[in-house]
Design an enzyme around this catalytic site. Sequence first.
Site, short mmCIF file in Angstrom:
data_model
loop_
_atom_site.label_atom_id
_atom_site.label_comp_id
_atom_site.label_asym_id
_atom_site.label_seq_id
_atom_site.Cartn_x
_atom_site.Cartn_y
_atom_site.Cartn_z
N ASP A 193 -9.72 -0.67 5.74
CA ASP A 193 -10.96 -0.95 5.03
C ASP A 193 -10.71 -2.11 4.08
O ASP A 193 -9.57 -2.36 3.69
CB ASP A 193 -11.38 0.30 4.23
CG ASP A 193 -11.59 1.48 5.15
OD1 ASP A 193 -12.30 1.33 6.16
OD2 ASP A 193 -11.03 2.57 4.87
N ASP A 208 -0.32 0.72 13.97
CA ASP A 208 -0.03 2.00 14.64
C ASP A 208 0.21 1.82 16.13
O ASP A 208 0.64 2.74 16.81
CB ASP A 208 -1.17 3.00 14.39
CG ASP A 208 -2.51 2.48 14.87
OD1 ASP A 208 -2.58 1.91 15.98
OD2 ASP A 208 -3.51 2.62 14.14
N PRO A 259 -5.05 -4.50 1.12
CA PRO A 259 -4.52 -5.70 1.78
C PRO A 259 -5.45 -6.21 2.89
O PRO A 259 -5.33 -7.35 3.30
CB PRO A 259 -3.18 -5.24 2.34
CG PRO A 259 -3.18 -3.76 2.28
CD PRO A 259 -4.13 -3.36 1.21
N GLN A 268 0.82 -1.20 0.00
CA GLN A 268 0.00 0.00 0.00
C GLN A 268 0.86 1.25 0.00
O GLN A 268 2.06 1.19 0.20
CB GLN A 268 -0.89 -0.01 1.25
CG GLN A 268 -0.10 -0.16 2.54
CD GLN A 268 -0.90 -0.80 3.65
OE1 GLN A 268 -2.13 -0.85 3.60
NE2 GLN A 268 -0.23 -1.30 4.67
N ASP A 323 0.53 -11.83 7.11
CA ASP A 323 -0.89 -11.69 6.76
C ASP A 323 -1.72 -12.28 7.91
O ASP A 323 -1.48 -13.41 8.32
CB ASP A 323 -1.13 -12.45 5.45
CG ASP A 323 -2.58 -12.37 4.98
OD1 ASP A 323 -3.35 -11.58 5.56
OD2 ASP A 323 -2.92 -13.09 4.03
N GLY A 324 -2.67 -11.52 8.41
CA GLY A 324 -3.49 -11.98 9.53
C GLY A 324 -4.20 -13.28 9.22
O GLY A 324 -4.34 -14.16 10.08
N ASP A 333 -8.12 -5.07 13.99
CA ASP A 333 -7.91 -3.63 13.82
C ASP A 333 -7.42 -3.43 12.40
O ASP A 333 -6.27 -3.11 12.16
CB ASP A 333 -6.87 -3.18 14.86
CG ASP A 333 -6.64 -1.67 14.83
OD1 ASP A 333 -7.33 -0.97 14.06
OD2 ASP A 333 -5.76 -1.20 15.58
N SER A 334 -8.32 -3.66 11.44
CA SER A 334 -7.89 -3.73 10.04
C SER A 334 -8.12 -2.42 9.31
O SER A 334 -8.81 -1.54 9.79
CB SER A 334 -8.69 -4.83 9.34
OG SER A 334 -10.05 -4.46 9.28
#
Lengths: 484, 282
Positions: free
Chosen positions: B158, B86, B162, B31, B137-138, B155-156
């Site tokens: 939109d 974050d 990804p 991203q 990757d979750g 806590d993704s």
Amino acid sequence: MYELPQSKAPIYEALKKFKSMRVVPFDVPGHKRGKGNKELTDFLGEACMSVDVNSMKPLDNLCHPVSVIREAEELAAEAFSAKHAFFMVNGTTSAVQAMIFTALKEGDKIIMPRNVHRSAINALVVNGAVPVYVNPGVNKRLGIPLGMRVSDVEAAMDAHPDAKAVFVNNPTYYGICSDLRRIVALAHSRGMLVLADEAHGTHFYFSDLFPVSAMEAGADMAAVSMHKNGGSLTQSSFLLIGSEVSEGYTRQCINLTQTTSGSYLLMSSLDLSRKNLALNGDKIYAKVLQMAEYAREEINKIDGFYAYGQELVNGGDIFDFDRAKLSVYTRDIGLAGIEVYDMLRDDYDIQIEFGDIGNILAILSVGDTNLMIERLISALSEIARMHKQPSAGMFDHEYITPRVDMTPKEAFFAKKRAVRLADSEGLLCSEFVMCYPPGIPILAPGERITKEILDYIRYAKEKGCFMTGTEDVNIDYINVVTGR
Amino acid sequence: MELWYTEKHSDDVQFSIRVEKQLYTEETEYQRIDVMTSKEFGTFMTLDGLMMVAEKDEFIYHDMIIHPPMAVNPDIKNVLVIGGGDGGAVRELARYSGIEQIDLAEIDRTVIDVCRRFLPSTTCALDDPRVKIHYEDGLKFIRRKADFYDLIVVDSTDPFGPGEGLFTREFYGNCYKALKEDGILVNQHESPYYKTYADSFQRAHRSIRGFFPVHMVYQAHIPTYPSGHWLFGFASKHYHPVRDLQAERWNNLGLYTKYYNTDLHVGSFALPTYVKELLENA
């Protein structure tokens, strides 16, 4: 490593130039660069509609290429190590047909594995050549048809020394390859041509990580589905020929059935895809392979799924395996492949290529990403978690030797009547029955209907396989031959 | 000269913040990351041009994604945060001494590095010894876990980049599997107002509802997010978010929270009629 400038794309470049000339169209197509069909233009985009144009001097003509199409074909020929490459816009089906028409005439014999694509037998129906089927071995655990053993091909050649050609899948839908080099050597020593269906083998030409390509193995003709995993638009393909086949005669055979309005959308997509693969193919397919191997490893950690790979290779009916394929055996979780295929689409919004009785197949190609692979793996792990039942075992999928009692052409055009499938045992079939995908015939015109075959059809229908080929859309009735 | 950051909240609505200075920009494998400073919202980070975290209002989001589940089950010990590069969710979790392990699965290492550099107030707990960062990757991370976590926090971003895999049925099914018998799943649940966000909200709810017997939605007001009206999902195999609220126990912990309190906890589960209808019709 190439002598020609593979970074060029002559058809694409000519279209761009043509577009900038703002030529006023008083020719076909009648949508006139999209202006005549606003809704379609909004949907497909003006850029697309403006290059949907007809043959004309600056853009050459597919039926008799002399300028930009010719140049693009020469570039493609070099990229595929062929004497010549033809741009095909009627699907790989048309490339397979052109191979048969070029190599055979009415009554000529062709040695072929039973698991050929329907397009090959369809071509026989049209031109009257006679199939000599070779048993592709069957892997009993997985229930999948394999490749031809060299010894079986040789036996067929001994029994039919007058055969004109040998047809080879390179690879099969499931990624299985026969020993193409030895089959080519045997065929050539007996004056037979070798025709390769490489609908799933585009990547063989651009990387050393995969089985040998038809042209490298010395085959005479090959049908390559650029659109399947090479990135071009659906319906676009290449037909390749080797040094012994006449370019002019092949072109004549192609023109027997090819459209005279070849689509420039399809041709430019072939042109640009060839450029991309010639320049970047080795990197692209190394990544595809790495994703496929990763997916196999992860899927094999899920109890009940078996994603098969290189370990299948046995030097005989599995001479080599295309590791870019991702096929998974599903019956140990108690589900048919077709059931997993449906769940992936209906419950997880994941569309894979096909599911048959025991397996699913996902196509990996130039456009895939690691994130999408993770979704597939995770969905499979969920399906196993929620639906695992006792192993369903495998339907006895022994090779059913077809009894060819009439040529496909004679039987297809013969006098016939419809009988209930259940009452058809012992009669002579005049049409196709196939399980689609993968589009391998269970019955072809001219073949005797047996109890074994009827049992198989019933089972496949029960399991929800999509059956096609018969005149009766429900496959309750079948057309049988009643006279010549 | 005026410099403005603009995010399209819908095809026809824009949200703009006057920017004092752009501090950083990078296109990663996944991203585009941008960091800017502004008078109104302080330093903020966007991913693919969409607002992720802003210094001045992040307390609302991070309070609301962490404290409601913690007040329902203050005995939570093992937590997984998916996304959340974050560090804000981890910071709030680290305030609970009872928590023993915090796994953070963030796909893009650069997000964490950039936040450490420009948003130290949210990343301050990432070096807590209980925190383990997994750059993965979750969807992949969760697949390997079974019956392990007390709480999973999604806590993704939109679901248009990804983060797309984190809104799928296969993801929530794997979360269910990774949670213990009394586990709780909390997820950022998009906005009910604009259509594209509402579609994602309904899609996520559909998937969660299929697995978890308790599947509720609660809301908060977040100025920098589309429409300002933001939803969270509370799903559980066992606990009801309001009936099982342990208000007294939580208040006795003496944590100061600028947005969250146990009265608001109860109220946040009371939804507008149109949101209820969206849920029913999901």
